[in-house]
Design a protein around this motif. Structure first.
Motif, mmCIF file in Angstrom:
data_model
loop_
_atom_site.group_PDB
_atom_site.id
_atom_site.type_symbol
_atom_site.label_atom_id
_atom_site.label_comp_id
_atom_site.label_asym_id
_atom_site.label_seq_id
_atom_site.Cartn_x
_atom_site.Cartn_y
_atom_site.Cartn_z
ATOM 1 N N LEU A 115 0.808 -1.222 0.000
ATOM 2 C CA LEU A 115 0.000 0.000 0.000
ATOM 3 C C LEU A 115 0.845 1.278 0.000
ATOM 4 C CD1 LEU A 115 -2.883 -1.125 2.378
ATOM 5 C CD2 LEU A 115 -3.010 -0.738 -0.079
ATOM 6 N N PRO A 116 1.857 1.396 0.880
ATOM 7 C CA PRO A 116 2.702 2.606 0.793
ATOM 8 C C PRO A 116 3.406 2.730 -0.552
ATOM 9 C CG PRO A 116 3.062 1.473 2.881
ATOM 10 C CD PRO A 116 2.243 0.556 2.031
ATOM 11 N N LEU A 117 3.815 1.584 -1.127
ATOM 12 C CA LEU A 117 4.475 1.639 -2.435
ATOM 13 C C LEU A 117 3.520 2.137 -3.519
ATOM 14 C CD1 LEU A 117 6.587 -1.663 -2.399
ATOM 15 C CD2 LEU A 117 7.402 0.687 -2.152
ATOM 16 N N LEU A 118 2.250 1.709 -3.453
ATOM 17 C CA LEU A 118 1.273 2.158 -4.440
ATOM 18 C C LEU A 118 1.053 3.668 -4.360
ATOM 19 C CD1 LEU A 118 -1.454 -0.665 -4.254
ATOM 20 C CD2 LEU A 118 0.109 -0.190 -6.150
ATOM 21 N N PHE A 119 0.906 4.177 -3.145
ATOM 22 C CA PHE A 119 0.674 5.610 -3.011
ATOM 23 C C PHE A 119 1.930 6.418 -3.322
ATOM 24 C CE2 PHE A 119 -2.954 4.173 -0.312
ATOM 25 C CZ PHE A 119 -3.951 4.776 -1.069
ATOM 26 N N ALA A 120 3.101 5.864 -2.998
ATOM 27 C CA ALA A 120 4.341 6.533 -3.393
ATOM 28 C C ALA A 120 4.449 6.591 -4.917
ATOM 29 C CB ALA A 120 5.544 5.798 -2.800
ATOM 30 N N ALA A 121 4.035 5.514 -5.577
ATOM 31 C CA ALA A 121 4.036 5.500 -7.042
ATOM 32 C C ALA A 121 3.064 6.550 -7.593
ATOM 33 C CB ALA A 121 3.658 4.109 -7.552
ATOM 34 N N ASP A 122 1.915 6.706 -6.927
ATOM 35 C CA ASP A 122 0.964 7.743 -7.343
ATOM 36 C C ASP A 122 1.607 9.127 -7.279
ATOM 37 O OD1 ASP A 122 -1.037 5.982 -7.870
ATOM 38 O OD2 ASP A 122 -2.179 6.357 -6.047
ATOM 39 N N VAL A 123 2.296 9.400 -6.179
ATOM 40 C CA VAL A 123 2.947 10.703 -6.027
ATOM 41 C C VAL A 123 3.995 10.905 -7.116
ATOM 42 C CG1 VAL A 123 4.393 12.114 -4.519
ATOM 43 C CG2 VAL A 123 2.507 10.789 -3.542
ATOM 44 N N ALA A 124 4.757 9.853 -7.420
ATOM 45 C CA ALA A 124 5.765 9.942 -8.473
ATOM 46 C C ALA A 124 5.123 10.228 -9.829
ATOM 47 C CB ALA A 124 6.577 8.648 -8.521
ATOM 48 N N VAL A 125 3.993 9.569 -10.098
ATOM 49 C CA VAL A 125 3.287 9.796 -11.367
ATOM 50 C C VAL A 125 2.754 11.224 -11.425
ATOM 51 C CG1 VAL A 125 1.250 9.156 -12.705
ATOM 52 C CG2 VAL A 125 2.690 7.380 -11.716
ATOM 53 N N MET A 126 2.222 11.729 -10.303
ATOM 54 C CA MET A 126 1.739 13.113 -10.270
ATOM 55 C C MET A 126 2.842 14.093 -10.639
ATOM 56 S SD MET A 126 -0.496 13.263 -6.766
ATOM 57 C CE MET A 126 -1.549 11.906 -6.284
ATOM 58 N N ILE A 127 4.023 13.853 -10.082
ATOM 59 C CA ILE A 127 5.153 14.755 -10.349
ATOM 60 C C ILE A 127 5.604 14.616 -11.797
ATOM 61 C CG2 ILE A 127 7.551 15.269 -9.768
ATOM 62 C CD1 ILE A 127 6.876 14.334 -6.893
ATOM 63 N N ALA A 128 5.726 13.367 -12.263
ATOM 64 C CA ALA A 128 6.238 13.122 -13.617
ATOM 65 C C ALA A 128 5.292 13.650 -14.691
ATOM 66 C CB ALA A 128 6.486 11.630 -13.815
ATOM 67 N N LEU A 129 3.984 13.476 -14.482
ATOM 68 C CA LEU A 129 2.997 13.887 -15.487
ATOM 69 C C LEU A 129 2.354 15.234 -15.171
ATOM 70 C CD1 LEU A 129 1.181 10.467 -16.136
ATOM 71 C CD2 LEU A 129 3.166 11.457 -17.317
ATOM 72 N N ASP A 130 2.831 15.875 -14.081
ATOM 73 C CA ASP A 130 2.295 17.174 -13.662
ATOM 74 C C ASP A 130 0.782 17.113 -13.476
ATOM 75 O OD1 ASP A 130 2.476 19.815 -12.891
ATOM 76 O OD2 ASP A 130 2.178 20.595 -14.913
ATOM 77 N N LEU A 131 0.335 16.072 -12.775
ATOM 78 C CA LEU A 131 -1.092 15.926 -12.490
ATOM 79 C C LEU A 131 -1.467 16.781 -11.293
ATOM 80 C CD1 LEU A 131 -1.613 12.068 -12.886
ATOM 81 C CD2 LEU A 131 -1.941 13.861 -14.583
ATOM 82 N N GLN A 132 -2.537 17.560 -11.420
ATOM 83 C CA GLN A 132 -2.981 18.423 -10.344
ATOM 84 C C GLN A 132 -4.505 18.386 -10.255
ATOM 85 O OE1 GLN A 132 -1.338 22.222 -11.486
ATOM 86 N NE2 GLN A 132 0.621 21.804 -10.508
ATOM 87 N N GLY A 133 -5.008 18.874 -9.129
ATOM 88 C CA GLY A 133 -6.454 19.004 -8.977
ATOM 89 C C GLY A 133 -7.198 17.700 -9.147
#
Length: 470
Positions: free
Chosen positions: A255-273
């Motif tokens: 679970l922590p790895l999945l959410f850490a991956a989400d944060v990484a994807v947000m940063i890499a793809l500039d996902l916001q909102g």
């Protein structure tokens, strides 16, 4: 272009002032908001049927705008319930208990872990995740139960909830009311949340150590009987679980790895909102379904529905009082034209912006006046014990003052959001403190008294910082 203020503007202003007064007296504003929407509809259309329909349509508009926020919080709560009932939460938190060797370490470890979990799971569910494992470890090394409750409270319901950087429920409400993108409010809130968090927690820790040194606090916990039902609600009855210790450890790592991956994807793809929220929500929902299927085998399908139902009930219970208030304040911006057509004067930019422009020509406003006002308004709206029900008002008034000052909209919006949530989200109002108080077995009134000075000092320093940032 000069804007002529008409009866709609004055009615909206009077309703805002009335709402502040109601909140200051700790009275519910649902009827006032509904009556206000009806009155604005009558002034806009001169038609009783159209204005009555406008009340319902404004609620639909608010629900449509808030639905993503309600859903993400509901899904995250359903995931946390599945983790609690299957024991995954205990396995996930247990390693942190080994770091607790002194009362000081206990305070900071509990606080930082609470903050981290609250960013992803929201504070109230996070309290249940931490209480069973870290509280006994903290008390063994001499941290009083009230100290653990303060740490959970300030880091979770204070820092994490007031910033809400991941789920973005709070920034969504204030940004919509202020007419800003969510990302701008989040960005503006980062330095203010850091300042507020640092000042408040350091002050609370110093006061706690002083009182421990003077012998004013013991390490024991005195159960507060009135909070038993709240504790039971935070920790739902466990359904039969067949997760092996190895499976529990696997999920605790996954679970922590999945959410850490989400944060990484947000940063890499500039996902916001909304895009960032959707990624977190989808991950949480799939994780909950997987846990349910693995833990409950033949009953996995039914248990997944039970978890999701519980989460949705929690989400709508939290946001039910927010919907009428949000419906009213959305009328201060684009919702008014969508519901009633172009009835405002030519050149109008919405009720709130028009009032702000007019205010600038009458009252000599400054960043200092705007910042102090937003802190006061945020604190007043938090007195209802929700923290969320009034932040639309804070966003709306931030828009009004920023239009008058000519700058600082995002900073003022973030400041009002922070003040409202620190006061009403679970650090000062006694009935908002029940989750942490119930888990730690202390009185919510005692916890509120312990938090009062640190939060007051933090708000003063944060307001001063906001004046320089505007």
């Amino acid at each position: 272009m000069d804007i002529t203020l008409v009866s709609l503007h004055w009615a909206y202003l009077l309703l805002i002032l009335a709402m502040i007064g109601f909140m200051a007296m700790r009275r519910d504003t649902t009827i006032l908001c509904t009556a206000g929407i009806l009155a604005l509809g009558l002034l806009a259309t001169y038609s009783l049927p159209a204005s009555v329909s406008g009340v319902f349509s404004s609620f639909i508009y608010a629900i449509r705008e808030l639905l993503g926020t309600i859903l993400i919080i509901s899904i995250v709560v359903s995931l946390s319930r599945s983790m609690t009932s299957t024991g995954i939460n205990e396995v996930m938190i247990r390693p942190f208990a080994r770091l607790i060797r002194t009362p000081g370490l206990a305070f900071w470890v509990i606080g930082l872990v609470m903050m981290t979990i609250s960013f992803f799971f929201w504070p109230s569910p996070a309290v249940a995740l931490l209480g069973a494992v870290l509280l006994p470890a903290a008390q063994r090394v001499g941290l009083p139960a009230i100290g653990a409750a303060v740490a959970m409270n300030l880091f979770g319901h204070g820092i994490a909830l007031s910033g809400d950087f991941v789920i973005q429920g709070a920034p969504k409400l204030t940004a919509d009311a202020a007419g800003l993108p969510v990302a701008e409010v989040v960005q503006a809130s980062v330095p203010l949340v850091l300042i507020m968090g640092a000042v408040t927690t350091l002050t609370a820790f110093w006061l706690l150590r002083r009182d421990m040194r003077l012998g004013r606090l013991g390490a024991g916990s005195t159960p507060f009987a009135a909070d038993a039902s709240a504790a039971a609600e935070l920790t739902p009855p466990s359904a039969p679980s067949r997760l092996s210790p190895a499976a529990q450890r696997g999920f605790a790592l996954l679970l922590p790895l999945l959410f850490a991956a989400d944060v990484a994807v947000m940063i890499a793809l500039d996902l916001q909102g909304g895009d960032a929220t959707a990624l977190i929500g989808g991950t949480a929902l799939l994780a909950m379904l997987l846990i349910s299927l693995c833990a409950h085998r033949g009953r996995g399908l039914e248990q997944a529905t039970s978890y999701l139902t519980g989460g949705l009930l929690f989400g709508f219970r939290v946001f039910a009082p927010v919907i009428p208030i949000a419906a009213f304040f959305y009328l201060g911006d684009s919702a008014f034209t969508e519901l009633y057509g172009k009835v405002l004067p030519s050149g109008s930019h919405g009720l709130v912006n028009d009032l702000g422009t007019a205010l600038a020509g009458v009252v000599p406003l400054s960043p200092a006046v705007g910042a102090v006002t937003l802190t006061a308004v945020g604190a007043i709206t938090g007195l209802d014990g929700s923290g969320f029900s009034g932040i639309s008002l804070a966003g709306s008034i931030a828009q009004l003052f920023a239009a008058a000052i000519g700058t600082g909209l995002a900073t003022l919006t973030a400041l009002g959001q922070i003040a409202a949530i620190w006061v009403g989200g679970g650090t000062l109002v006694p009935w908002a403190l029940i989750p942490a108080a119930a888990i730690c077995g202390v009185s919510p009134f005692e916890l509120a008294r312990r938090n009062l000075l640190p939060v007051a000092v933090g708000l003063a320093v944060t307001t001063a910082a906001a004046i320089f940032l505007i």
